[in-house]
Scaffold this active site. Sequence first.
Site, short mmCIF file in Angstrom:
data_model
loop_
_atom_site.label_atom_id
_atom_site.label_comp_id
_atom_site.label_asym_id
_atom_site.label_seq_id
_atom_site.Cartn_x
_atom_site.Cartn_y
_atom_site.Cartn_z
CB SER A 10 -3.68 -5.60 -0.48
OG SER A 10 -2.68 -6.32 0.21
CG HIS A 35 -6.93 -8.68 -0.77
ND1 HIS A 35 -7.66 -9.65 -1.44
CD2 HIS A 35 -5.63 -8.96 -1.03
CE1 HIS A 35 -6.83 -10.46 -2.06
NE2 HIS A 35 -5.58 -10.08 -1.83
CG ASP A 37 -2.33 -10.10 -0.08
OD1 ASP A 37 -2.93 -10.86 -0.87
OD2 ASP A 37 -2.28 -8.87 -0.22
CG MET A 39 2.18 -13.79 1.04
SD MET A 39 3.29 -12.58 0.30
CE MET A 39 2.10 -11.47 -0.46
CG HIS A 68 -4.75 -13.86 -2.17
ND1 HIS A 68 -4.01 -12.94 -2.89
CD2 HIS A 68 -4.56 -15.05 -2.78
CE1 HIS A 68 -3.39 -13.55 -3.88
NE2 HIS A 68 -3.69 -14.84 -3.84
CG MET A 70 -0.63 -15.81 -2.38
SD MET A 70 -0.15 -14.09 -2.39
CE MET A 70 -1.16 -13.49 -1.03
CG MET A 139 -2.68 -14.07 -8.58
SD MET A 139 -3.13 -12.97 -7.23
CE MET A 139 -1.64 -11.96 -7.09
CG ASP A 174 -4.18 -9.37 -5.48
OD1 ASP A 174 -3.56 -8.31 -5.33
OD2 ASP A 174 -4.17 -10.30 -4.65
C1 DX5 Z 1 0.53 -9.83 -4.18
C2 DX5 Z 1 -0.66 -9.69 -3.27
C3 DX5 Z 1 -1.40 -8.44 -3.53
C4 DX5 Z 1 -0.60 -7.19 -3.28
C5 DX5 Z 1 -1.06 -6.15 -4.22
O1 DX5 Z 1 1.14 -11.04 -3.94
O2 DX5 Z 1 -1.57 -10.77 -3.46
O3 DX5 Z 1 -2.65 -8.40 -2.83
O4 DX5 Z 1 -0.71 -6.71 -1.97
O5 DX5 Z 1 -0.23 -5.04 -4.09
P1 DX5 Z 1 -0.16 -3.91 -5.20
O6 DX5 Z 1 -1.54 -3.35 -5.35
O7 DX5 Z 1 0.80 -2.95 -4.59
O8 DX5 Z 1 0.33 -4.54 -6.46
ZN ZN Z 2 -3.74 -10.66 -2.70
#
Ligand code: DX5
Ligand code: ZN
Length: 224
Positions: A10, A35, A37, A39, A68, A70, A139, A174
Amino acid sequence: MTRTVRIAPSILSADFADFAREIRAIEDQGADWVHVDVMDGHFVPNITFGPPAVKAFRPHVRTVMDVHLMIAPVDPYIDAFAEAGADILTAHVEAGPHIHRTLQAIRAAGMRPGVALNPGTPAEAALPLLDLVDLVLVMTVNPGFGGQAYLDMTGKVRTLRAAIGDREIHLEVDGGIDPGTAPGIVTAGADVLVAGSAVFRGGSVEAPEVYGRNIAAIREAARG
Ligand code: DX5
Ligand code: ZN
């Protein structure tokens, strides 16, 4: 049965001023997917990047860009993420009341649809959706931040792997994935491991071999 395990670092844990070189570094060091993320400060209490940033990452990703979301709502942004070049676009089942429509729209826009489940959402929420997706994301933290403590979701992953059967659907996990947590969840049936802190920890674009060692350590542990 042995299943190929993919590692998807990620870039939430990358240097935000240097994404092009960070993406190059993790791919050179063995990442299978990248990956991303997304948000929105509403579905989760953090804000990262939108379609223009994802579009800027695109030319640097030679593997698979695994996006991904969110965010809520999802539907108004699907075309923008398609245009930005996402290969896989994953939406949370909790993000809106019309998840079938969302997943169909992602497929219609030319991307591979994924559905994500928060830790508090049971496996059953994904069962009616399996014919519509190429990926289920379980998750193993509440989404929003990297570096959180792992939540054990082996039961949920086992249920989903059994329900998936011989369908070509990836089962991704994840959050809090590292060489300690990977073996149990892979045994339960996960085949794509997202990892932020455990990949980027200790490394940099100047010392990318650390990323390589971190990725290899997770892969080795997952092999059992
Ligand atoms: C969390 C994200 C993850 C995050 C994982 O909301 O969706 O992808 O980056 O990070 P680690 O591996 O540090 O838990
Ligand atoms: Zn993620």
